[in-house]
Design a protein around this motif. Structure first.
Motif, PDB file in Angstrom:
ATOM      1  N   ALA A 173      -6.118  55.015  -8.516  1.00 11.78           N
ATOM      2  CA  ALA A 173      -6.931  56.073  -9.122  1.00 11.78           C
ATOM      3  C   ALA A 173      -7.476  57.017  -8.056  1.00 11.78           C
ATOM      4  CB  ALA A 173      -8.068  55.447  -9.931  1.00 11.78           C
ATOM      5  N   ARG A 174      -7.899  56.480  -6.915  1.00 11.87           N
ATOM      6  CA  ARG A 174      -8.379  57.349  -5.838  1.00 11.87           C
ATOM      7  C   ARG A 174      -7.244  58.183  -5.252  1.00 11.87           C
ATOM      8  NH1 ARG A 174     -11.279  52.596  -4.480  1.00 11.87           N
ATOM      9  NH2 ARG A 174      -9.653  52.102  -2.932  1.00 11.87           N
ATOM     10  N   ALA A 175      -6.054  57.601  -5.171  1.00 15.58           N
ATOM     11  CA  ALA A 175      -4.921  58.326  -4.586  1.00 15.58           C
ATOM     12  C   ALA A 175      -4.521  59.527  -5.433  1.00 15.58           C
ATOM     13  CB  ALA A 175      -3.736  57.381  -4.405  1.00 15.58           C
ATOM     14  N   ILE A 176      -4.623  59.416  -6.754  1.00 13.35           N
ATOM     15  CA  ILE A 176      -4.238  60.518  -7.637  1.00 13.35           C
ATOM     16  C   ILE A 176      -5.448  61.339  -8.071  1.00 13.35           C
ATOM     17  CG2 ILE A 176      -2.237  59.243  -8.460  1.00 13.35           C
ATOM     18  CD1 ILE A 176      -3.739  58.662 -11.030  1.00 13.35           C
ATOM     19  N   ASP A 177      -6.630  61.005  -7.526  1.00 16.91           N
ATOM     20  CA  ASP A 177      -7.870  61.723  -7.834  1.00 16.91           C
ATOM     21  C   ASP A 177      -8.196  61.628  -9.322  1.00 16.91           C
ATOM     22  OD1 ASP A 177     -10.154  63.139  -7.272  1.00 16.91           O
ATOM     23  OD2 ASP A 177      -9.190  65.105  -7.356  1.00 16.91           O
ATOM     24  N   ALA A 178      -8.127  60.408  -9.852  1.00 13.27           N
ATOM     25  CA  ALA A 178      -8.471  60.156 -11.252  1.00 13.27           C
ATOM     26  C   ALA A 178      -9.786  59.394 -11.326  1.00 13.27           C
ATOM     27  CB  ALA A 178      -7.356  59.372 -11.948  1.00 13.27           C
ATOM     28  N   ASP A 179     -10.510  59.567 -12.401  1.00  9.43           N
ATOM     29  CA  ASP A 179     -11.810  58.935 -12.601  1.00  9.43           C
ATOM     30  C   ASP A 179     -11.664  57.841 -13.651  1.00  9.43           C
ATOM     31  OD1 ASP A 179     -14.453  58.279 -12.599  1.00  9.43           O
ATOM     32  OD2 ASP A 179     -15.118  60.049 -13.725  1.00  9.43           O
ATOM     33  N   LEU A 180     -11.957  56.609 -13.250  1.00  8.69           N
ATOM     34  CA  LEU A 180     -11.895  55.474 -14.170  1.00  8.69           C
ATOM     35  C   LEU A 180     -13.269  55.038 -14.657  1.00  8.69           C
ATOM     36  CD1 LEU A 180      -9.188  53.204 -12.481  1.00  8.69           C
ATOM     37  CD2 LEU A 180      -8.891  54.878 -14.306  1.00  8.69           C
ATOM     38  N   GLN A 181     -14.321  55.796 -14.315  1.00 10.84           N
ATOM     39  CA  GLN A 181     -15.665  55.437 -14.762  1.00 10.84           C
ATOM     40  C   GLN A 181     -15.746  55.534 -16.286  1.00 10.84           C
ATOM     41  OE1 GLN A 181     -18.173  54.298 -12.778  1.00 10.84           O
ATOM     42  NE2 GLN A 181     -16.670  54.337 -11.116  1.00 10.84           N
ATOM     43  N   GLY A 182     -16.139  54.443 -16.914  1.00 12.17           N
ATOM     44  CA  GLY A 182     -16.243  54.405 -18.361  1.00 12.17           C
ATOM     45  C   GLY A 182     -14.982  54.000 -19.080  1.00 12.17           C
ATOM     46  N   SER A 183     -13.880  53.781 -18.350  1.00 15.38           N
ATOM     47  CA  SER A 183     -12.635  53.351 -18.986  1.00 15.38           C
ATOM     48  C   SER A 183     -12.761  51.910 -19.483  1.00 15.38           C
ATOM     49  CB  SER A 183     -11.464  53.461 -18.010  1.00 15.38           C
ATOM     50  OG  SER A 183     -11.278  54.796 -17.592  1.00 15.38           O
ATOM     51  N   THR A 184     -12.010  51.601 -20.500  1.00 12.14           N
ATOM     52  CA  THR A 184     -11.992  50.254 -21.075  1.00 12.14           C
ATOM     53  C   THR A 184     -10.762  49.519 -20.584  1.00 12.14           C
ATOM     54  OG1 THR A 184     -13.153  51.013 -23.061  1.00 12.14           O
ATOM     55  CG2 THR A 184     -11.976  48.917 -23.204  1.00 12.14           C
ATOM     56  N   VAL A 185     -10.964  48.298 -20.090  1.00  8.69           N
ATOM     57  CA  VAL A 185      -9.881  47.452 -19.608  1.00  8.69           C
ATOM     58  C   VAL A 185      -9.649  46.360 -20.645  1.00  8.69           C
ATOM     59  CG1 VAL A 185      -9.053  45.966 -17.764  1.00  8.69           C
ATOM     60  CG2 VAL A 185     -10.490  47.931 -17.218  1.00  8.69           C
ATOM     61  N   SER A 186      -8.542  46.445 -21.352  1.00 11.28           N
ATOM     62  CA  SER A 186      -8.219  45.497 -22.418  1.00 11.28           C
ATOM     63  C   SER A 186      -7.283  44.423 -21.873  1.00 11.28           C
ATOM     64  CB  SER A 186      -7.560  46.230 -23.594  1.00 11.28           C
ATOM     65  OG  SER A 186      -7.246  45.336 -24.635  1.00 11.28           O
ATOM     66  N   LEU A 187      -7.691  43.166 -22.031  1.00  5.77           N
ATOM     67  CA  LEU A 187      -6.938  42.043 -21.500  1.00  5.77           C
ATOM     68  C   LEU A 187      -6.867  40.927 -22.527  1.00  5.77           C
ATOM     69  CD1 LEU A 187      -8.633  41.985 -17.992  1.00  5.77           C
ATOM     70  CD2 LEU A 187      -6.295  42.719 -18.434  1.00  5.77           C
ATOM     71  N   ASP A 188      -5.975  39.988 -22.281  1.00  2.00           N
ATOM     72  CA  ASP A 188      -5.816  38.832 -23.143  1.00  2.00           C
ATOM     73  C   ASP A 188      -6.954  37.843 -22.898  1.00  2.00           C
ATOM     74  OD1 ASP A 188      -4.823  37.140 -24.992  1.00  2.00           O
ATOM     75  OD2 ASP A 188      -2.947  36.681 -23.949  1.00  2.00           O
ATOM     76  N   GLY A 189      -7.068  36.864 -23.798  1.00  5.29           N
ATOM     77  CA  GLY A 189      -8.135  35.881 -23.686  1.00  5.29           C
ATOM     78  C   GLY A 189      -8.013  34.977 -22.477  1.00  5.29           C
ATOM     79  N   VAL A 190      -6.852  34.918 -21.842  1.00  6.87           N
ATOM     80  CA  VAL A 190      -6.692  34.076 -20.664  1.00  6.87           C
ATOM     81  C   VAL A 190      -7.529  34.595 -19.499  1.00  6.87           C
ATOM     82  CG1 VAL A 190      -4.707  35.307 -19.720  1.00  6.87           C
ATOM     83  CG2 VAL A 190      -4.960  32.869 -19.280  1.00  6.87           C
TER      84      VAL A 190
END
Length: 275
Positions: free
Chosen positions: A166-183
């Motif tokens: 994200a830093r390399a492409i100058d993107a902002d991930l603040q507030g993004s949702t990370v969806s993962l499995d229950g594992v």
């Protein structure tokens, strides 16, 4: 891949020799021969090589393999992948509001390094953990591990790669949702996501608790979680189109992961390289 597409997305990231006579075969043809092996799944010695004016094969398959190993060793293949993510971000084709992550295991038939037996999958192989956006674009360089490793601790190794991209492409991930499995449901993983300014969306995994967990329930959005079946699971289904990755026959894990990186690169380039 056409020559114009190769010069736009691939050639600026490839290393080229500085000494000796110029190669008789262009880098464009060599790169397409590598893609042939990736799509067809055949052995390197069985690649369909075109003939030259004298009726002989224009290149030996060993030279194609050596060129691929050179690009893998000097980081050219990783730079090609990073270039596709940067291009997608410039063209506003990335939807980073939700990031989906998961792991996939590949069975190894010829042995090699970085392998382990997965009792859940009942196979011996290796696994990777990757992230994609809501439009099935692979974002982060994947984290690799033997097949017997638990995926939950691997998330802490994958998150720095995600934020670094994200830093390399100058993107902002603040507030993004990370969806993962229950594992991946554990306090350490949730804290690692929160510390990077993102929100975890992980279903609670009771893990055989005798009593319900006390306290406030964790935030969880079922609608976002259902997207993983048409995002990250679809990415892994597209990966199966590359027959070289259905089973791992490469004894050297770096070669297998380089081919997997090329597969993810071609998935990202589907917006530009449509047939």
């Amino acid at each position: 891949m056409s020559e114009a597409q190769f010069e736009q997305f691939v050639l600026p990231n490839l290393s080229r020799g500085r000494r000796g006579p110029p190669p008789t075969l262009s880098l464009h043809k060599i790169f397409n021969d590598i893609l042939k092996a990736l799509y067809m799944g055949c052995q390197w010695m069985m690649l369909p090589i075109e003939s030259n004016d004298k009726g002989r094969p224009e290149i030996h398959p060993t030279r194609i393999y050596r060129r691929m190993r050179r690009w893998q060793a000097d980081g050219s293949i990783d730079r090609i992948f990073s270039g596709t993510v940067h291009q997608l971000h410039q063209d506003q084709l990335l939807d980073l509001s939700v990031l989906h992550g998961d792991g996939t295991t590949t069975a190894a038939k010829k042995g090699g390094d970085n392998l382990g037996y997965s009792g859940h999958k009942h196979l011996k192989g290796c696994k990777v953990v990757a992230f994609c956006d809501r439009d099935c674009n692979i974002i982060a360089p994947f984290v690799t591990a033997p097949g017997n490793r638990n995926e939950s601790p691997l998330l802490r190794d994958a998150l720095p790669g995600l934020t670094g991209m994200a830093r390399a492409i100058d993107a902002d991930l603040q507030g993004s949702t990370v969806s993962l499995d229950g594992v991946y449901d554990c306090r350490v993983n949730r804290k690692a996501i929160f510390n990077r300014g993102m929100t975890p969306n992980i279903p609670e995994n009771p893990r055989g608790r005798q009593a319900p967990k006390r306290g406030r329930k964790q935030r969880f959005d079922p609608a976002i979680f259902e997207e993983r079946f048409r995002t990250i699971e679809r990415v892994f289904a597209w990966e199966d189109r590359f027959r070289r990755l259905l089973l791992r026959f490469e004894r050297i894990s770096d070669v297998h992961y380089a081919l997997k990186t090329l597969a993810y690169t071609m998935i990202n380039l589907r917006h530009y390289c449509r047939n």
